[in-house]
Each structure stands twice: as C-alpha cells, then as structure tokens.
Scaffold this motif. Structure first.
Motif, mmCIF file in Angstrom:
data_model
loop_
_atom_site.group_PDB
_atom_site.id
_atom_site.type_symbol
_atom_site.label_atom_id
_atom_site.label_comp_id
_atom_site.label_asym_id
_atom_site.label_seq_id
_atom_site.Cartn_x
_atom_site.Cartn_y
_atom_site.Cartn_z
ATOM 1 N N UNK A 196 -20.340 6.220 -20.135
ATOM 2 C CA UNK A 196 -20.928 6.439 -18.806
ATOM 3 C C UNK A 196 -22.068 5.465 -18.489
ATOM 4 N N UNK A 197 -22.820 5.041 -19.523
ATOM 5 C CA UNK A 197 -23.934 4.121 -19.276
ATOM 6 C C UNK A 197 -23.497 2.666 -19.161
ATOM 7 N N UNK A 198 -22.224 2.371 -19.439
ATOM 8 C CA UNK A 198 -21.707 1.012 -19.316
ATOM 9 C C UNK A 198 -20.832 0.654 -20.495
ATOM 10 N N UNK A 199 -20.736 -0.643 -20.772
ATOM 11 C CA UNK A 199 -19.977 -1.138 -21.924
ATOM 12 C C UNK A 199 -20.961 -1.317 -23.066
ATOM 13 N N UNK A 200 -20.647 -0.736 -24.230
ATOM 14 C CA UNK A 200 -21.578 -0.763 -25.354
ATOM 15 C C UNK A 200 -20.905 -1.320 -26.598
ATOM 16 N N UNK A 201 -21.690 -2.100 -27.347
ATOM 17 C CA UNK A 201 -21.264 -2.611 -28.653
ATOM 18 C C UNK A 201 -22.501 -2.566 -29.535
ATOM 19 N N UNK A 246 -22.174 -0.663 -13.020
ATOM 20 C CA UNK A 246 -22.230 0.264 -11.894
ATOM 21 C C UNK A 246 -20.876 0.470 -11.226
ATOM 22 N N UNK A 247 -20.022 -0.545 -11.284
ATOM 23 C CA UNK A 247 -18.654 -0.396 -10.805
ATOM 24 C C UNK A 247 -17.741 -0.916 -11.893
ATOM 25 N N UNK A 248 -16.580 -0.335 -12.001
ATOM 26 C CA UNK A 248 -15.683 -0.703 -13.099
ATOM 27 C C UNK A 248 -14.550 -1.610 -12.633
ATOM 28 N N UNK A 249 -14.812 -2.463 -11.629
ATOM 29 C CA UNK A 249 -13.771 -3.411 -11.252
ATOM 30 C C UNK A 249 -13.621 -4.409 -12.391
ATOM 31 N N UNK A 250 -12.413 -4.862 -12.606
ATOM 32 C CA UNK A 250 -12.154 -5.782 -13.701
ATOM 33 C C UNK A 250 -12.970 -7.061 -13.551
ATOM 34 N N UNK A 302 -19.866 -9.073 -18.873
ATOM 35 C CA UNK A 302 -19.706 -9.256 -20.318
ATOM 36 C C UNK A 302 -19.480 -10.717 -20.699
ATOM 37 N N UNK A 303 -19.480 -11.619 -19.712
ATOM 38 C CA UNK A 303 -19.313 -13.039 -19.981
ATOM 39 C C UNK A 303 -17.931 -13.402 -20.486
#
Length: 107
Positions: A23-28, A36-40, A47-48
């Motif tokens: 929910x907070x984003x992409x995590x590693x 904030x939006x999950x458009x590709x 994420x570069x």
C-alpha cells in the motif's frame, strides 16, 4: 490511443523485479518508493526501469532498473586513480560534489 492500464500482478512483479507492491508503494528491503498511481508508465518511471510497448501486438516489457535506488546516505567506497599526468586523485576528495565515473576499455 496508447494506454498503460495494465493489471500488475503483485506476485509476478516481485518475482520479476525484486520489488514488492505494498500500500505504501514498491518496496525492496528498507527502501520504499511511493506509487500514488499504479500505471505501468509511472511505476517504470519511479523505479528507473525502461518500459517498451508494442501496441500492434499488445505487449509490454518492463526492463531492469537502469540506475540503482540506494538508501539515503549511501556512499561509494573510496579509491584512488591517476590522471593522464600521473597525479593521483581520490574519490573522497570529491565528497559533496556530483561525480561522473566513466570506465572504458578498448576490448
């Protein structure tokens, strides 16, 4: 019209990229990048990662990150190299400045 409303499967995204969608984003590890939006396109940008779309065949390809996303305060290890005149320069002399390191080999 080009669209990027592609459903991103969280398990496949984790397996393919090493990034877990939360929910907070992409995590590693300890690093999370807000999404904030999950458009590709937005995921790839934040994420570069390069993104290629073949509209004729309805295919998307998300490549590996082209620049590492590092935790705040990460530093490259110090090293020394000579310039063309033989003067030795240390990376630590450049702390606080932006530095481009270009490695080249003739083979």
């Amino acid at each position: 019209m080009v669209t990027d409303s592609v459903e991103i499967d969280p398990a496949e995204f984790l397996r393919s990229t090493g990034w877990e969608l939360k929910p907070e984003g992409a995590c590693r590890g300890d690093v999370c990048v807000p999404l904030p939006e999950r458009s590709l396109r937005e995921v790839a940008r934040r994420l570069g990662m390069p993104l290629v779309h073949d509209a004729a065949n309805g295919l998307w390809s998300l490549g590996p990150a082209v620049e590492p996303i590092l935790p705040a305060g990460a530093e490259a290890p110090d090293f020394a190299l000579p310039d063309l005149a033989g003067r030795v320069h240390r990376l630590s002399e450049q702390r606080g400045h932006k530095v481009l390191i270009l490695a080249w080999a003739p083979w």
